[in-house]
Design a protein around this motif. Sequence first.
Motif, PDB file in Angstrom:
ATOM      1  N   VAL A  40     -12.903  15.668  10.746  1.00 32.70           N
ATOM      2  CA  VAL A  40     -13.240  15.413   9.339  1.00 32.70           C
ATOM      3  C   VAL A  40     -11.976  15.371   8.493  1.00 32.70           C
ATOM      4  CG1 VAL A  40     -14.477  16.302   7.336  1.00 32.70           C
ATOM      5  CG2 VAL A  40     -15.536  16.411   9.590  1.00 32.70           C
ATOM      6  N   GLN A  41     -11.041  16.284   8.770  1.00 39.64           N
ATOM      7  CA  GLN A  41      -9.792  16.324   8.012  1.00 39.64           C
ATOM      8  C   GLN A  41      -8.988  15.035   8.209  1.00 39.64           C
ATOM      9  OE1 GLN A  41      -6.883  19.138   9.405  1.00 39.64           O
ATOM     10  NE2 GLN A  41      -5.937  19.335   7.396  1.00 39.64           N
ATOM     11  N   ARG A  42      -8.872  14.587   9.447  1.00 38.63           N
ATOM     12  CA  ARG A  42      -8.110  13.357   9.702  1.00 38.63           C
ATOM     13  C   ARG A  42      -8.770  12.156   9.027  1.00 38.63           C
ATOM     14  NH1 ARG A  42      -7.831  15.402  15.028  1.00 38.63           N
ATOM     15  NH2 ARG A  42      -9.406  13.894  15.723  1.00 38.63           N
ATOM     16  N   THR A  43     -10.086  12.098   9.094  1.00 37.49           N
ATOM     17  CA  THR A  43     -10.798  10.978   8.496  1.00 37.49           C
ATOM     18  C   THR A  43     -10.610  10.955   6.988  1.00 37.49           C
ATOM     19  OG1 THR A  43     -12.468  11.100  10.249  1.00 37.49           O
ATOM     20  CG2 THR A  43     -13.033   9.851   8.266  1.00 37.49           C
ATOM     21  N   ALA A  44     -10.783  12.112   6.352  1.00 38.25           N
ATOM     22  CA  ALA A  44     -10.618  12.190   4.897  1.00 38.25           C
ATOM     23  C   ALA A  44      -9.182  11.887   4.490  1.00 38.25           C
ATOM     24  CB  ALA A  44     -11.037  13.569   4.397  1.00 38.25           C
ATOM     25  N   GLY A  45      -8.214  12.328   5.304  1.00 38.11           N
ATOM     26  CA  GLY A  45      -6.816  12.050   4.992  1.00 38.11           C
ATOM     27  C   GLY A  45      -6.495  10.571   5.011  1.00 38.11           C
ATOM     28  N   ALA A  46      -7.018   9.868   6.006  1.00 40.57           N
ATOM     29  CA  ALA A  46      -6.795   8.420   6.086  1.00 40.57           C
ATOM     30  C   ALA A  46      -7.473   7.700   4.924  1.00 40.57           C
ATOM     31  CB  ALA A  46      -7.310   7.887   7.419  1.00 40.57           C
ATOM     32  N   LEU A  47      -8.677   8.141   4.575  1.00 40.32           N
ATOM     33  CA  LEU A  47      -9.389   7.533   3.461  1.00 40.32           C
ATOM     34  C   LEU A  47      -8.690   7.809   2.134  1.00 40.32           C
ATOM     35  CD1 LEU A  47     -13.056   8.346   4.517  1.00 40.32           C
ATOM     36  CD2 LEU A  47     -12.102   6.054   4.200  1.00 40.32           C
ATOM     37  N   ARG A  48      -8.058   8.982   2.024  1.00 36.92           N
ATOM     38  CA  ARG A  48      -7.361   9.328   0.785  1.00 36.92           C
ATOM     39  C   ARG A  48      -6.231   8.349   0.496  1.00 36.92           C
ATOM     40  NH1 ARG A  48      -5.911  14.297   2.089  1.00 36.92           N
ATOM     41  NH2 ARG A  48      -8.039  15.011   1.759  1.00 36.92           N
ATOM     42  N   LEU A  49      -5.551   7.899   1.525  1.00 36.22           N
ATOM     43  CA  LEU A  49      -4.483   6.919   1.341  1.00 36.22           C
ATOM     44  C   LEU A  49      -5.051   5.594   0.853  1.00 36.22           C
ATOM     45  CD1 LEU A  49      -2.340   7.625   4.541  1.00 36.22           C
ATOM     46  CD2 LEU A  49      -1.892   8.389   2.196  1.00 36.22           C
ATOM     47  N   ARG A  50      -6.191   5.192   1.399  1.00 28.37           N
ATOM     48  CA  ARG A  50      -6.822   3.950   0.962  1.00 28.37           C
ATOM     49  C   ARG A  50      -7.323   4.056  -0.469  1.00 28.37           C
ATOM     50  NH1 ARG A  50     -10.488   3.427   6.319  1.00 28.37           N
ATOM     51  NH2 ARG A  50     -11.760   2.011   5.046  1.00 28.37           N
ATOM     52  N   ALA A  51      -7.829   5.232  -0.846  1.00 25.70           N
ATOM     53  CA  ALA A  51      -8.285   5.429  -2.225  1.00 25.70           C
ATOM     54  C   ALA A  51      -7.109   5.364  -3.195  1.00 25.70           C
ATOM     55  CB  ALA A  51      -9.005   6.772  -2.346  1.00 25.70           C
ATOM     56  N   ALA A  52      -6.002   6.021  -2.821  1.00 29.32           N
ATOM     57  CA  ALA A  52      -4.830   6.019  -3.693  1.00 29.32           C
ATOM     58  C   ALA A  52      -4.286   4.613  -3.891  1.00 29.32           C
ATOM     59  CB  ALA A  52      -3.754   6.933  -3.109  1.00 29.32           C
ATOM     60  N   ALA A  53      -4.344   3.804  -2.842  1.00 28.62           N
ATOM     61  CA  ALA A  53      -3.853   2.426  -2.944  1.00 28.62           C
ATOM     62  C   ALA A  53      -4.673   1.607  -3.929  1.00 28.62           C
ATOM     63  CB  ALA A  53      -3.872   1.771  -1.567  1.00 28.62           C
ATOM     64  N   ARG A  54      -5.918   2.015  -4.141  1.00 32.63           N
ATOM     65  CA  ARG A  54      -6.794   1.311  -5.079  1.00 32.63           C
ATOM     66  C   ARG A  54      -6.843   1.993  -6.442  1.00 32.63           C
ATOM     67  NH1 ARG A  54     -12.110  -0.779  -1.822  1.00 32.63           N
ATOM     68  NH2 ARG A  54     -12.684  -1.267  -3.980  1.00 32.63           N
TER      69      ARG A  54
END
Length: 389
Positions: A40-54
Motif C-alpha cells: 500500500v505504501q509503495r502504491t500510494a507513493g507512486a500515485l503521489r508523484l503522479r498527483a504532484a505532476a498534475r
Amino acid sequence: MSLTRPPAEFAALIAELRAFVDDEIIPCEDLRTAHDGEVVQRTAGALRLRAAARGLGAPRGAPADGGLGLSWEECCAFLEQAGRSFLGPATLQCAPPGQPDIAALERLASPAQRARYLAPLLRGTQRSCFAMTEPAPGAGSDPRMLRTTARRVDGGWVLDGHKWFISGALRADFAIVVARTEAGPSWFLVDKGTPGFEVLRDVPTMEPFDIGGHAEIVLRGCRVGAEALVGEEGQGLEHAQLRLEGARLFHCMRFIGLASRAMEIAQRYATTRESHGARLSEHQMVQAMVADAHIELYAARLMTLDVARRLDAGESIRHHSSMAKVFVSEAVYRVADSAVQICGALGISEDVPVSMILRMLRAFRIYDGASEVHRAAIAKRALRHGLAA
C-alpha cells in the motif's frame, strides 16, 4: 463563504480531482493486498508523484510549499473526492495523522521545530504520529488519565510510559508524545530511533489499506532535549483539542466520500440484479434504503460544511465539531451498511470493496473520541451554558 479562488476555477479543480481519483487512483486499489502495508505504501507513493505532476495534493498546504492553500470550506469538496478511494488521502497528502499534526505544529512549533519537523512534513519527505492513547489504566477516551511521564533533567527531559493504537507509528519518522510533567500534560517531539523509544508491534485492526499501522510503543528512560517541548508546558490537553477539531472535520469529509462510493456501487448492482421477477431497484425496500442514504449524506455534507465555515471564520468549533463527528460517523456507517445489504452476498465478499468500506467506517465511531463521550460532552456544555437546541 471562504473561497480562495473563483468558483469556476475551483469547480474545474474538483472535476480534475474526481477524474484523477476515478481513472488513476481507484484502479490501483488491489483488494488482495489491502492488509499489506508495504505494498500500500509503495502504491500510494507512486500515485503521489503522479498527483504532484498534475498539481494535486496537500489541500491545506501553502502554495509556496507545493500545496493548494484551500480554505476549510473548500476542503469539504476536495476531501470528499479524495476520500472516495482508500488510497486517495495518502496520495493527496491529506491523510491522518499527518494532516492534523501539520495543523497543530503550524500553530505551536518554534522556528527550530518548524524547520526540523514541520517543513519535511509539508514536503511529504517525513511522516509523523501522535502518541497519546495508553493501555488501561492510562489515557483513552479520558485524556486526564494520562500516565506517561516527562521528568525534567539537565538539558532536557526523560520520558517513561506505554502507548498503544498509535496510528501511523510503524512508518513515522518522529512522534508527538503526550506526557505528564509537574505542570501537567505536555507535548514532546521524539525522533524515531531515539534510545528508549521502542515500537513493540503493530496492533492488528479491521481496517484495510492502512499504511502506518496502529503501533504499541514503550518509552523507557527516553531522553530528549529541552527543545523537544512543543508549545507551553502543561497545556497538552488544550493543544490536543486544537489538533482534534480539524482532525474530526477531515475524517468527516473523506468518509462522506467513501460512503458515497459504497452507495454508488450498490445502486449499480441494484439496477442490474433481478429478484422475484423484478430488478432490485424496483423493490420499495431497496428504494427506501437508497433514499435514506441520500438524505443522510446530504445532511452530513451540510453539517460538515457549516463547521468548516465556522473554522474559517476563526470561531471555536469544539461544540459543533463534536456534534458533526457523532452524526457523520454514524450516518456514513448506516449508508455503508445499507450498501452491503443491497449487494447481498456480494456485499460481504471482497470481490467488491463494499465490505472493506464498511469496516473502515465502523472505526470512525471510535476515532477522535467515541460517540458516547462526545454525546456526554455535548449535553454537559448545553446544560452548563444554557445553549439553545
